[in-house]
Design a protein around this motif. Sequence first.
Motif, PDB file in Angstrom:
ATOM      1  N   THR A 158      10.083 -36.993  30.221  1.00 58.07           N
ATOM      2  CA  THR A 158      11.220 -36.467  29.476  1.00 58.07           C
ATOM      3  C   THR A 158      11.416 -34.963  29.624  1.00 58.07           C
ATOM      4  O   THR A 158      12.549 -34.482  29.665  1.00 58.07           O
ATOM      5  N   ARG A 159      10.350 -34.213  29.729  1.00 58.01           N
ATOM      6  CA  ARG A 159      10.503 -32.755  29.779  1.00 58.01           C
ATOM      7  C   ARG A 159      11.255 -32.292  31.023  1.00 58.01           C
ATOM      8  O   ARG A 159      11.731 -31.156  31.074  1.00 58.01           O
ATOM      9  N   TYR A 160      11.342 -33.138  32.052  1.00 56.48           N
ATOM     10  CA  TYR A 160      12.073 -32.789  33.263  1.00 56.48           C
ATOM     11  C   TYR A 160      13.421 -33.510  33.352  1.00 56.48           C
ATOM     12  O   TYR A 160      14.037 -33.538  34.423  1.00 56.48           O
ATOM     13  N   ALA A 161      13.876 -34.080  32.246  1.00 60.77           N
ATOM     14  CA  ALA A 161      15.161 -34.785  32.237  1.00 60.77           C
ATOM     15  C   ALA A 161      16.302 -33.789  32.085  1.00 60.77           C
ATOM     16  O   ALA A 161      17.018 -33.761  31.089  1.00 60.77           O
ATOM     17  N   THR A 162      16.483 -32.968  33.098  1.00 58.43           N
ATOM     18  CA  THR A 162      17.534 -31.966  33.106  1.00 58.43           C
ATOM     19  C   THR A 162      18.803 -32.534  33.730  1.00 58.43           C
ATOM     20  O   THR A 162      18.806 -33.642  34.275  1.00 58.43           O
ATOM     21  N   VAL A 163      19.868 -31.760  33.660  1.00 53.99           N
ATOM     22  CA  VAL A 163      21.127 -32.176  34.271  1.00 53.99           C
ATOM     23  C   VAL A 163      20.937 -32.404  35.772  1.00 53.99           C
ATOM     24  O   VAL A 163      21.512 -33.329  36.358  1.00 53.99           O
ATOM     25  N   SER A 164      20.100 -31.582  36.400  1.00 54.84           N
ATOM     26  CA  SER A 164      19.887 -31.710  37.846  1.00 54.84           C
ATOM     27  C   SER A 164      19.109 -32.962  38.215  1.00 54.84           C
ATOM     28  O   SER A 164      19.061 -33.341  39.392  1.00 54.84           O
ATOM     29  N   ALA A 165      18.487 -33.638  37.232  1.00 58.22           N
ATOM     30  CA  ALA A 165      17.718 -34.855  37.517  1.00 58.22           C
ATOM     31  C   ALA A 165      18.611 -35.998  37.989  1.00 58.22           C
ATOM     32  O   ALA A 165      18.113 -36.983  38.538  1.00 58.22           O
ATOM     33  N   PHE A 166      19.922 -35.885  37.790  1.00 55.69           N
ATOM     34  CA  PHE A 166      20.843 -36.887  38.337  1.00 55.69           C
ATOM     35  C   PHE A 166      20.912 -36.800  39.871  1.00 55.69           C
ATOM     36  O   PHE A 166      21.368 -37.750  40.521  1.00 55.69           O
ATOM     37  N   LEU A 167      20.514 -35.654  40.421  1.00 52.93           N
ATOM     38  CA  LEU A 167      20.568 -35.408  41.870  1.00 52.93           C
ATOM     39  C   LEU A 167      21.987 -35.468  42.427  1.00 52.93           C
ATOM     40  O   LEU A 167      22.181 -35.748  43.608  1.00 52.93           O
ATOM     41  N   LEU A 168      22.960 -35.181  41.597  1.00 51.43           N
ATOM     42  CA  LEU A 168      24.346 -35.237  42.057  1.00 51.43           C
ATOM     43  C   LEU A 168      24.718 -34.008  42.883  1.00 51.43           C
ATOM     44  O   LEU A 168      25.533 -34.095  43.810  1.00 51.43           O
ATOM     45  N   SER A 169      24.141 -32.867  42.562  1.00 51.87           N
ATOM     46  CA  SER A 169      24.488 -31.637  43.276  1.00 51.87           C
ATOM     47  C   SER A 169      23.269 -30.857  43.743  1.00 51.87           C
ATOM     48  O   SER A 169      23.403 -29.947  44.551  1.00 51.87           O
TER      49      SER A 169
END
Length: 297
Positions: free
Chosen positions: A120-131
């Motif tokens: 959970t601590r790394y569940a950032t917006v970038s974790a979607f890997l979209l950009s």
Amino acid sequence: MFSNPSATTSGAEPNKAPNFTHISRPLVHDRTNSNTSSSSSDVSTDAPNPDTSIYPDGKMSLAGISLRAMLLGTSLGLSASMALYLSTVYYTPLWRVPFFIASLSLFHFLEFYVTAQHNTRYATVSAFLLSSNGWAYNVAHGSAIVECIVSHVFWPGQTAAGRMITVTEPFFGSSVSLLLIVGFVLLLIGQVIRTVAMAQAASNFNHHVQSQHQEGHVLVNTGLYRYLRHPSYFGFFWWGLGTQLVLGNMVCFVGYALVLWQFFSSRIKREEAYLISFFGDEYVQYRKVTSVGIPGI
């Protein structure tokens, strides 16, 4: 949500003696008012500061996460429905395009969901890997869609090589390319292994190569990691190639194979150097009995 509750004050006054008596009553101290004010002061002084990372501009922005999840879910539903319609009711080989978009939507949603569930601590917006994969990643997917559309519009039907490797499916008696079947299998296996590997690694999985040994970081050698030392990379590699076979793209298939191989070859070499520095002989011995599962790496 994070504002302090307002202090409530009592409007009651001490009892007053009737005008026709001379009985004096003791002064009653309004403890409610003073305690409430003190409590309000304590709350405003001792309340913890809110986590600003979940604000709209933060790296774990709740607004950004919810928006991306909604868009990916909508994209998955619409594209999957269109792929099903174009492959059954109004048949056209271009059903592959919405199917590819549906596969991408599911892939990127699962990247965040599994991270949020198990690390959970790394569940950032970038974790979607979209950009976060850079512009070349999006160009590659755009090129795959263009090749699929162009090849099936201007050169409809199967190539001579495609006709040589077809089978008759048992339900409707139509011919199906073996390349399409292999593509489906690779895509499914790649997605499942990628997702399961992330879940099994839990807090030890990260989308970024770690150059420092973090607290609690251990060598995972159970589950899929008993047989593959980089199962998430294995899954991503074969998932990517599977999508191109489903699309029927020969040019992008070769391009994906070369780019993905180069990317994972470089990344694994760098990552394993760090892992040896973290775990020493333990990782060296582990590497001897496991495989990457990507040819030439």
